[in-house]
Write an enzyme that holds these catalytic residues in place. Structure first.
Site, PDB file in Angstrom:
ATOM      1  N   GLU A 366       0.834  -1.201   0.000  1.00 53.23           N
ATOM      2  CA  GLU A 366       0.000   0.000   0.000  1.00 53.23           C
ATOM      3  C   GLU A 366       0.871   1.255   0.000  1.00 53.23           C
ATOM      4  O   GLU A 366       0.525   2.265  -0.632  1.00 53.23           O
ATOM      5  CB  GLU A 366      -0.930  -0.008   1.219  1.00 53.23           C
ATOM      6  CG  GLU A 366      -1.935  -1.146   1.253  1.00 53.23           C
ATOM      7  CD  GLU A 366      -2.911  -1.117   0.092  1.00 53.23           C
ATOM      8  OE1 GLU A 366      -3.116  -0.047  -0.511  1.00 53.23           O
ATOM      9  OE2 GLU A 366      -3.473  -2.182  -0.232  1.00 53.23           O
ATOM     10  N   TRP A 369       1.862   1.655  -3.557  1.00 49.01           N
ATOM     11  CA  TRP A 369       0.796   2.262  -4.362  1.00 49.01           C
ATOM     12  C   TRP A 369       0.834   3.782  -4.232  1.00 49.01           C
ATOM     13  O   TRP A 369       0.630   4.511  -5.219  1.00 49.01           O
ATOM     14  CB  TRP A 369      -0.569   1.750  -3.919  1.00 49.01           C
ATOM     15  CG  TRP A 369      -1.048   0.506  -4.607  1.00 49.01           C
ATOM     16  CD1 TRP A 369      -1.149  -0.744  -4.078  1.00 49.01           C
ATOM     17  CD2 TRP A 369      -1.516   0.394  -5.967  1.00 49.01           C
ATOM     18  NE1 TRP A 369      -1.632  -1.625  -5.013  1.00 49.01           N
ATOM     19  CE2 TRP A 369      -1.876  -0.956  -6.178  1.00 49.01           C
ATOM     20  CE3 TRP A 369      -1.659   1.302  -7.016  1.00 49.01           C
ATOM     21  CZ2 TRP A 369      -2.371  -1.409  -7.401  1.00 49.01           C
ATOM     22  CZ3 TRP A 369      -2.162   0.845  -8.229  1.00 49.01           C
ATOM     23  CH2 TRP A 369      -2.507  -0.489  -8.417  1.00 49.01           C
ATOM     24  N   TRP A 399     -20.653   9.620 -20.537  1.00 49.14           N
ATOM     25  CA  TRP A 399     -20.830   9.814 -19.104  1.00 49.14           C
ATOM     26  C   TRP A 399     -22.120  10.552 -18.794  1.00 49.14           C
ATOM     27  O   TRP A 399     -22.547  11.447 -19.537  1.00 49.14           O
ATOM     28  CB  TRP A 399     -19.657  10.596 -18.503  1.00 49.14           C
ATOM     29  CG  TRP A 399     -18.327   9.923 -18.553  1.00 49.14           C
ATOM     30  CD1 TRP A 399     -17.233  10.307 -19.284  1.00 49.14           C
ATOM     31  CD2 TRP A 399     -17.926   8.743 -17.830  1.00 49.14           C
ATOM     32  NE1 TRP A 399     -16.183   9.453 -19.057  1.00 49.14           N
ATOM     33  CE2 TRP A 399     -16.575   8.476 -18.170  1.00 49.14           C
ATOM     34  CE3 TRP A 399     -18.568   7.896 -16.948  1.00 49.14           C
ATOM     35  CZ2 TRP A 399     -15.869   7.401 -17.648  1.00 49.14           C
ATOM     36  CZ3 TRP A 399     -17.869   6.817 -16.418  1.00 49.14           C
ATOM     37  CH2 TRP A 399     -16.536   6.577 -16.768  1.00 49.14           C
ATOM     38  N   ASN A 434     -10.866   2.382   2.877  1.00 53.04           N
ATOM     39  CA  ASN A 434     -10.389   2.221   1.505  1.00 53.04           C
ATOM     40  C   ASN A 434     -11.248   1.253   0.691  1.00 53.04           C
ATOM     41  O   ASN A 434     -11.524   1.499  -0.489  1.00 53.04           O
ATOM     42  CB  ASN A 434      -8.936   1.737   1.504  1.00 53.04           C
ATOM     43  CG  ASN A 434      -8.341   1.761   0.109  1.00 53.04           C
ATOM     44  OD1 ASN A 434      -8.277   2.802  -0.527  1.00 53.04           O
ATOM     45  ND2 ASN A 434      -7.933   0.601  -0.394  1.00 53.04           N
ATOM     46  N   TRP A 452     -16.410  10.220 -13.565  1.00 51.43           N
ATOM     47  CA  TRP A 452     -15.565  10.005 -12.395  1.00 51.43           C
ATOM     48  C   TRP A 452     -15.030  11.303 -11.806  1.00 51.43           C
ATOM     49  O   TRP A 452     -14.743  11.394 -10.608  1.00 51.43           O
ATOM     50  CB  TRP A 452     -14.396   9.077 -12.735  1.00 51.43           C
ATOM     51  CG  TRP A 452     -13.523   9.555 -13.865  1.00 51.43           C
ATOM     52  CD1 TRP A 452     -13.665   9.289 -15.195  1.00 51.43           C
ATOM     53  CD2 TRP A 452     -12.365  10.400 -13.756  1.00 51.43           C
ATOM     54  NE1 TRP A 452     -12.679   9.912 -15.924  1.00 51.43           N
ATOM     55  CE2 TRP A 452     -11.861  10.590 -15.071  1.00 51.43           C
ATOM     56  CE3 TRP A 452     -11.703  10.998 -12.687  1.00 51.43           C
ATOM     57  CZ2 TRP A 452     -10.734  11.371 -15.334  1.00 51.43           C
ATOM     58  CZ3 TRP A 452     -10.573  11.778 -12.942  1.00 51.43           C
ATOM     59  CH2 TRP A 452     -10.104  11.949 -14.265  1.00 51.43           C
ATOM     60  N   TRP A 475      -9.787   6.954  -8.254  1.00 54.01           N
ATOM     61  CA  TRP A 475     -10.998   7.156  -9.044  1.00 54.01           C
ATOM     62  C   TRP A 475     -10.829   6.629 -10.470  1.00 54.01           C
ATOM     63  O   TRP A 475     -11.748   6.012 -11.026  1.00 54.01           O
ATOM     64  CB  TRP A 475     -11.393   8.633  -9.046  1.00 54.01           C
ATOM     65  CG  TRP A 475     -12.280   8.925  -7.880  1.00 54.01           C
ATOM     66  CD1 TRP A 475     -11.914   9.403  -6.652  1.00 54.01           C
ATOM     67  CD2 TRP A 475     -13.678   8.679  -7.800  1.00 54.01           C
ATOM     68  NE1 TRP A 475     -12.994   9.472  -5.826  1.00 54.01           N
ATOM     69  CE2 TRP A 475     -14.109   9.046  -6.507  1.00 54.01           C
ATOM     70  CE3 TRP A 475     -14.626   8.200  -8.696  1.00 54.01           C
ATOM     71  CZ2 TRP A 475     -15.430   8.941  -6.094  1.00 54.01           C
ATOM     72  CZ3 TRP A 475     -15.949   8.096  -8.296  1.00 54.01           C
ATOM     73  CH2 TRP A 475     -16.341   8.463  -7.011  1.00 54.01           C
TER      74      TRP A 475
END
Length: 567
Positions: A366, A369, A399, A434, A452, A475
């Site tokens: 993590e 990331w 969208w 998360n 998004w 996102w």
């Protein structure tokens, strides 16, 4: 005195022109230990018998333009008096806190301040977003006119951007897994340097002459902090555009601030204590417990990492030491806070990524990331201009911008219990687990097919730990428009997710008290929810909406929409 300084009546002539004087500019690095720029400027001052002053510039207009949450602004302002105290007592450095409305004002203020105080060198740590880079480049040019050096250091990442590339040496990894393997190997075969600053010579201190509005005492910084938060809260209430009023009027900012103060005590020591407690109590169950939102099983360090109250390198170092300890190296205990700056990462590679401790390794991944998304941002700076990583895919998606649907998502009234509980938790506390960030983001972008970017902005406006790189990366992962994003056809079922990660509906019922009487077996079934909530149904008396979309049908529509892009 230079023309720039003499033109600014807020500054007085500093008579200490014979003392070499350096300036440390704090930004998102509100700590002393393992602060790369701070250690560098203190070392340089020690070598040259120079004086060091420090400054933090509060930029309310810029913070609002960047959709920074009130909880994060409050966290920053609560941290500054603590930082000022530690700088003064440990390093003989005075911190000056001053309001500059925007980045343009920052450049003007620092240019004038440096000239007026005969500053010969300014140091800061890199920031990687577009406006921040432009600001730093403008300041570099302005200071150079007066032969003042502006030096920046990489500090936000464990390994700096552009240091992890493919084997050809020039290309940034597009997929996380090979990036992570190389990132991990690089750390395992190298020595991690922890930076501990040297105290300034108290007998050779130049006074930094600042404007009359600058706060230098603990009491003045605390007062300025409270005024800043109050003014920022008023600006958010008074100055929203019509669209913002619609989307944020349901937020109780006072409640958010109460939660932020209670859940995130300010300061570097508080952050370290949280790291120490996590490694001692929770990290051994992290791989499984991290997905349960009703448990406090994650590190809860993200808010501290975002403002730089704790070093990401310290987090990695302490995790690897815990890994070694679990594998029998009992002599290598966790470092104490007071002396960790002397520690090195000498862990054997077999005790890291090749070990069977999935929990600690999962948490280390993590941290990787977090690095990965910052590296991606440096590689793709257009991301800050609302561009998708996979722009060809993004521009071909039809969208939705349905405001009623978006508001149902924002307010936690979609009829999907896990989604609604997560959103109400976010609105009340400024934080979201998360796993729930993925579930709620995928529901918005796939079940509702809403752009998004709307969700990305809303999250940033609420999250105490919001930062552009991680928020944007998350996102775009959910929307299948980012690098190494979720395949468009893998769409989370929010009811199945609730059954897996909140099986007894503890989290759901905490944030949706109106559903207290409804069994978990019903809450985890879309069909049962519809049946029991409809007129004449078992729970028709409950004031809660039926699911706003049928997940199976919405999933099919989303897949069809993405298939049109030929990805």
């Amino acid at each position: 005195m230079s023309k720039t300084a003499s033109a600014n009546d807020d500054y007085n002539n500093n008579t200490n022109a014979d003392v070499t004087h350096y300036l440390m500019w704090f930004r998102r690095d509100l700590r002393i230990y393992d602060n790369t720029a701070l250690a560098a400027i203190c070392e340089r001052a020690h070598d040259n018998n120079a004086s060091v002053s420090a400054i933090f510039l509060v930029t309310p207009e810029q913070l609002q333009a960047h959709d920074t949450s009130i909880a994060q602004v409050d966290h920053i302002m609560r941290t500054l008096p603590i930082l000022a105290h530690h700088l003064q007592t440990q390093l003989n450095i005075t911190l000056h806190v001053q309001v500059c409305q925007n980045f343009t004002d920052c450049v003007d203020t620092l240019s004038a301040l440096c000239a007026a105080n005969h500053i010969s060198c300014v140091m800061a740590n890199h920031e990687y977003e577009g406006n921040e880079i432009d600001r730093d480049e403008q300041l570099t040019a302005r200071l150079a006119k007066n032969d003042i050096a502006f030096m920046r250091w990489h500090d936000q990442c464990i390994l700096p951007p552009q240091s992890i590339t493919t084997n050809d040496g020039d290309t940034m990894y597009k997929v996380f897994t090979p990036f992570y393997k190389k990132w991990r190997h690089t750390l395992e075969v190298s020595t991690m340097q922890m930076h501990e600053p040297i105290a300034s010579n108290s007998s050779n201190r130049a006074k930094l002459e600042t404007s009359n509005e600058s706060a230098t005492t603990i009491q003045a910084i605390e007062k300025l902090g409270k005024e800043t938060v109050d003014n920022y809260q008023k600006a958010l209430r008074d100055d929203f555009s019509l669209q913002d009023i619609d989307s944020l009027q349901h937020i109780d900012m006072d409640t958010q601030l109460d939660h932020a103060c209670a859940d995130y005590p300010a300061g570097e020591a508080a952050a370290y204590q949280r790291l120490e407690a996590f490694i001692a109590d929770d990290i051994d169950d992290y791989d499984t417990a991290r997905d349960a939102p009703s448990l406090q099983a994650t590190s809860q360090l993200s808010a501290y990492l975002t403002i730089g109250a704790i070093s990401p390198r310290l987090c990695y170092l302490q995790a690897t030491k815990a890994l070694e300890k679990r594998h029998g190296n009992d002599d290598d205990s966790l470092d104490d806070f007071d002396n960790y700056g002397d520690s090195n990462n000498n862990s054997d590679s077999d005790n890291n990524s090749d070990s069977d401790n999935n929990d600690i390794n999962r948490w280390i991944s993590e941290l990787a990331w977090r690095d990965f998304y910052r590296h991606v941002l440096v590689e793709k700076p257009e991301l800050v201009r609302h561009k998708a990583y996979k722009e060809d895919t993004d521009t071909k998606i039809n969208w939705s911008y349905n405001n009623d649907d978006f508001m149902a998502w924002c307010t936690g009234m979609t009829g999907v219990p896990l989604v609604d509980a997560a959103m109400r938790c976010l609105n009340a506390t400024g934080f979201m687990h998360n796993r729930l960030r993925m579930v709620t983001a995928m529901f918005l972008t796939k079940d509702l097919l809403i752009d998004w970017r709307l969700g990305e902005r809303y999250f940033n406006q609420q999250l105490i730990d919001g930062d552009f790189a991680s928020n944007n990366g998350g996102w775009q992962w959910s929307a299948s428009t980012g690098t190494d994003s979720a395949p468009y056809f893998r769409i989370m079922n929010p009811f199945s997710q609730a059954g897996s990660h909140d099986p007894k509906a503890i989290f759901i019922k905490t944030w949706l008290p109106e559903l207290e009487d409804m069994p978990a077996s019903i809450l985890h079934s879309e069909d049962k929810m519809r049946k029991t909530l409809k007129k004449g149904g078992q729970f028709a008396y409950i004031n809660y909406p039926a699911p706003m979309v049928e997940h199976k049908a919405a999933r099919q529509l989303a897949i069809a929409e993405f298939k049109k892009t030929n990805i």
